[in-house]
Write a protein that holds these residues in place. Sequence first.
Motif, PDB file in Angstrom:
ATOM      1  N   ILE A 257      70.103  22.077  34.860  1.00 29.69           N
ATOM      2  CA  ILE A 257      68.739  22.634  34.845  1.00 29.69           C
ATOM      3  C   ILE A 257      68.043  22.236  33.546  1.00 29.69           C
ATOM      4  O   ILE A 257      66.883  21.785  33.555  1.00 29.69           O
TER       5      ILE A 257
ATOM      6  N   LYS B  69      67.190  18.472  33.673  1.00 25.38           N
ATOM      7  CA  LYS B  69      66.670  17.962  34.949  1.00 25.38           C
ATOM      8  C   LYS B  69      65.402  17.146  34.725  1.00 25.38           C
ATOM      9  O   LYS B  69      64.478  17.571  34.033  1.00 25.38           O
TER      10      LYS B  69
ATOM     11  N   LEU C 103      60.873  21.693  37.989  1.00 24.34           N
ATOM     12  CA  LEU C 103      61.896  22.696  38.279  1.00 24.34           C
ATOM     13  C   LEU C 103      61.471  23.514  39.500  1.00 24.34           C
ATOM     14  O   LEU C 103      60.284  23.746  39.727  1.00 24.34           O
TER      15      LEU C 103
ATOM     16  N   GLU D 298      64.987  27.721  39.508  1.00 30.47           N
ATOM     17  CA  GLU D 298      65.416  27.126  38.246  1.00 30.47           C
ATOM     18  C   GLU D 298      64.578  27.641  37.076  1.00 30.47           C
ATOM     19  O   GLU D 298      65.089  27.882  35.983  1.00 30.47           O
TER      20      GLU D 298
ATOM     21  N   ARG E 142      65.843  30.964  36.166  1.00 29.05           N
ATOM     22  CA  ARG E 142      67.080  30.867  35.380  1.00 29.05           C
ATOM     23  C   ARG E 142      66.755  30.566  33.919  1.00 29.05           C
ATOM     24  O   ARG E 142      67.356  31.147  33.001  1.00 29.05           O
TER      25      ARG E 142
END
Length: 401
Positions: free
Chosen positions: A281, A284, A288, A292, A295
């Motif tokens: 994440i 990435k 997102l 995500e 998170r």
Amino acid sequence: MTTTGLSSIFIKMAINYKKELENSSRNMILVHDVDLLIKMIVRMMVNKAKIAHVSFFLYNKEKQGYSLTVSKGSLNKKLPLDMICIDKDDLLIRFFREHQNRLLFKREALVHHQAKLALKNPRVKIEQKQQLKQVLYQMELLESVVCIPSYFRDQLLGILLLGRKNSGKVFLDEELDFFEALNSNVAMAIRNAQLFKELEYELDRKHQLFVRTTIALAAAIEAKDNYTHGHTTRVTNLSLEIANRINQDSHEKLLDLKFFENLHIASLLHDIGKIGIPEHILNKRGSLTIGERNRIKEHPMIGVNILKPIKELEVSMQGVRYHHERFDGGGYPEGLKGDQIPLVASIISVADSFDAMTTDRPYRPALFRDAAVNEIKQLSGRQFHPKVAETFLALCKEGKI
């Protein structure tokens, strides 16, 4: 002069010495520097007791002996402070460490002329006379007529050496009593000062260890997030710069040293919660998902939970917990608004946002500096605390950021 007149002079002198003892004792409590403390006492004795010279030998653990710490008066130029050290097993030291003086003369102070008389006393043992001769020889080398040991409990901390009176007269019993009482207080003050220094050193050592551990944790965060190398250091430096400027601009020193310590730690650890966010994440490429993003938003509280066991970080944790709150109440994790947000967190918020905007991220390239500065300006009073944003913009205008 009558006996009554002589007694009144002694009484007057005793009262004066009592006053000096009280004043000195009161001042000693406030001094935590051993050398300064001894200098203060020695200066007082030379100036007020009118003694030709006064020297103090203090136990030095590293040298395993008693080093000349202070020397004031006529002997000062003859005794280099850094060069003279009496070994801890020297006869002079053993004489006082074994309390031989109290056994022979029933007092702490060793007086040269009294000791000379003792050498002729048939009741004094031969071994004691031989030891006393050596001690007197050392006193004569140091041009001292009185030697007073400084004990803390049963430990010999130092030795006070007194030269002759400027008047040439012998020291009276009342004066010797005063010097003994003063030296007893000096020993206690020296030990207190030493303990204070030891505590100060230990606290500083622990603080340095803590700061280094904090920096190591910050490095661990950056090692996990490939795109934030150097981010923590830059945010910390910028946060402290903003706080310094806020202090300069205020009429009173609004922020104390403790605030800066807390800000320093908080800015170093503001992203520590990212340790608990999966790397796929954090790194990435591209947008997102909502899940995500949620998170990512957990990292302030993850950081708080990591740091919660360390009670000393209670204030610093506010910066970790609240650096993503917004001034208008639209931030996270608690939606605090305005001055509900701790100033530590508000400062980190501006520094963190500016650095994030001006560095490449996996989901977007870095903004130009002017564009990022303009973004801070536009969001002042909405996302950012107005005073903090205003200070940041002033620093930018002056070319300090």
